[in-house]
Design an enzyme around this catalytic site. Structure first.
Site, PDB file in Angstrom:
ATOM      1  N   CYS A  21     -29.333 -20.930 -16.258  1.00  0.00           N
ATOM      2  CA  CYS A  21     -27.877 -21.272 -16.018  1.00  0.00           C
ATOM      3  C   CYS A  21     -28.043 -21.618 -14.903  1.00  0.00           C
ATOM      4  O   CYS A  21     -27.300 -20.929 -13.684  1.00  0.00           O
ATOM      5  CB  CYS A  21     -27.084 -20.177 -16.786  1.00  0.00           C
ATOM      6  SG  CYS A  21     -25.582 -20.459 -16.009  1.00  0.00           S
ATOM      7  N   CYS A  49     -24.407 -20.854 -13.481  1.00  0.00           N
ATOM      8  CA  CYS A  49     -24.456 -18.915 -13.118  1.00  0.00           C
ATOM      9  C   CYS A  49     -25.113 -18.235 -11.439  1.00  0.00           C
ATOM     10  O   CYS A  49     -24.913 -17.872 -10.729  1.00  0.00           O
ATOM     11  CB  CYS A  49     -25.168 -18.047 -14.008  1.00  0.00           C
ATOM     12  SG  CYS A  49     -24.808 -18.437 -15.366  1.00  0.00           S
ATOM     13  N   ASP A  50     -26.612 -19.156 -11.237  1.00  0.00           N
ATOM     14  CA  ASP A  50     -27.484 -19.202 -10.246  1.00  0.00           C
ATOM     15  C   ASP A  50     -28.074 -20.456  -9.364  1.00  0.00           C
ATOM     16  O   ASP A  50     -28.486 -20.115  -8.111  1.00  0.00           O
ATOM     17  CB  ASP A  50     -29.041 -18.899 -10.923  1.00  0.00           C
ATOM     18  CG  ASP A  50     -28.344 -17.463 -11.803  1.00  0.00           C
ATOM     19  OD1 ASP A  50     -27.251 -17.138 -11.577  1.00  0.00           O
ATOM     20  OD2 ASP A  50     -29.583 -17.441 -13.448  1.00  0.00           O
TER      21      ASP A  50
END
Ligand code: NDP
Length: 328
Positions: free
Chosen positions: A156, A159-160
């Site tokens: 992701c 997300c990261d």
């Protein structure tokens, strides 16, 4: 301590129904909370089916890991995935959907009411069941990928990605997700390698164009991942095999998977028909599964479109199918 245990046992013996206190009967149970689940909830609540929804492992579904959603009608300026899912949730709750945190861990669909266990403890007996459990990101399945999961390996980017600001990273895959993630990461990172196993991309024309126009994305066609290397600090590089069978090493700190998804249908497979990948099969033009009273919607039953708007459409259908079923 022992005394309390003894008293508990005695109470259980005197009142064996005590165990049943964990059983709850519901008219319409919805599992999963992406666009399909919430749309099903809005329609089911407005049809007085008193839906109870369990949000699952990823409340809000995959869209909560998406940055900008630009193709969902009604948002002319676009919206972030998490904000959109918050709107979906509020709308479902406004009509009385009981939205709960928890995950369906087992299901017995052999007879009605269907028995679904939540988090391995609570038992729900449902007159109708709407499955909207979505799909989960795939990994390559190599050992080093597992070793560095959370330490440089991620599925992701939104997300990261932030953790790799100013660094070099790699994205694997040639579809729309890979194109989107590579473009997103290019805005944060110094350089993005896009690793594609074929000699072309599968992504849509518009997404490909975005990739081609982004100067700090380097596409490596006909490359496959052999190994991810690193040290105590996390990933430091990836060893690839090129089209000629030669090994090539790239120095990156982040390795992002974007190679598709697996439908979350495992706990229902025993009772429902699925295709070879695991997508739940439904009757043509409906969400009706093999088991009367069980309906499937969204990415768990859609191997083709997998869009928020198409998932929402099938969620609406599932609630309407459930309403007709319960009323018949
Ligand atoms: P896709 O299945 O479309 O693409 C997966 C990609 O990963 C393909 O290029 C595939 O290669 C590659 N791949 C699969 N397995 C491996 C492997 N083991 N090693 C290396 N490469 C591998 O998945 P997506 O997640 O990209 O898209 C799913 C759906 O969601 C699509 O319908 C897409 O259009 C949609 N989508 C739309 C977006 C938007 O409109 N904003 C954003 C994201 C997704 P190969 O081509 O060789 O099979």
């Amino acid at each position: 301590m022992a005394l309390f245990k003894a008293l508990d046992n005695q109470e259980e013996e005197n009142n064996p129904k005590q165990v049943d206190s964990e059983v709850e009967k519901v008219k319409c149970l919805i599992v999963g909370s992406g666009p399909a689940g919430f749309t099903a909830a809005i329609y089911a609540a407005r049809a007085n089916l008193n839906p109870v929804m369990y949000e699952g492992m990823e409340p809000g579904g995959q869209l909560t890991t998406t940055n900008d959603v630009e193709n969902y009608p009604g948002y002319p300026e676009g919206i972030t995935g998490p904000a959109m899912m918050e709107d979906f949730k509020k709308q479902a709750q406004r009509f009385g959907t009981d939205v709960r945190f928890g995950m369906a861990t087992t299901a017995d669909l052999s007879e009605r009411p269907f028995k679904v266990t939540i988090d391995g403890k609570k038992l729900i007996e449902a007159e109708s069941l709407i499955i909207a459990t979505g799909a989960t990101a795939k990994y390559l399945g190599i050992e080093s990928e597992e070793k560095f999961k959370g330490q440089g390996v991620s599925a992701c980017a939104t997300c990261d990605g932030f953790f790799y600001k100013g660094k070099d990273v790699a994205v694997v895959g040639g579809g729309d997700t890979a194109a989107e993630e590579a473009t997103y990461l290019a805005g944060l990172c110094d350089k993005v390698y896009l690793i594609i196993r074929k000699d072309h991309m599968r992504a849509s024309k518009v997404m490909q164009d975005r990739v081609f126009k982004t100067k700090n994305i380097e596409i490596l066609y006909e490359h496959t991942t052999k190994e991810i290397v690193g040290d105590m600090s996390g990933v430091t590089g990836v060893i690839l095999t090129n089209g000629k069978g030669e090994e090539v090493k790239i120095d990156v700190h982040g390795f992002f998977l974007a190679i598709g998804h697996t439908p979350n249908s495992d706990i229902f497979k025993e009772y429902l028909d699925t295709d070879e990948v695991g997508y739940i099969k439904t009757e043509a033009d409906s969400t009706i599964t093999k088991v009367p009273g069980v309906f499937a919607c969204g990415d768990v039953m859609d191997p083709h479109y997998r869009q928020a708007v198409t998932a929402a459409g099938t969620g609406c259908r599932a609630a309407m199918d459930a309403e007709r079923f319960l009323g018949s």
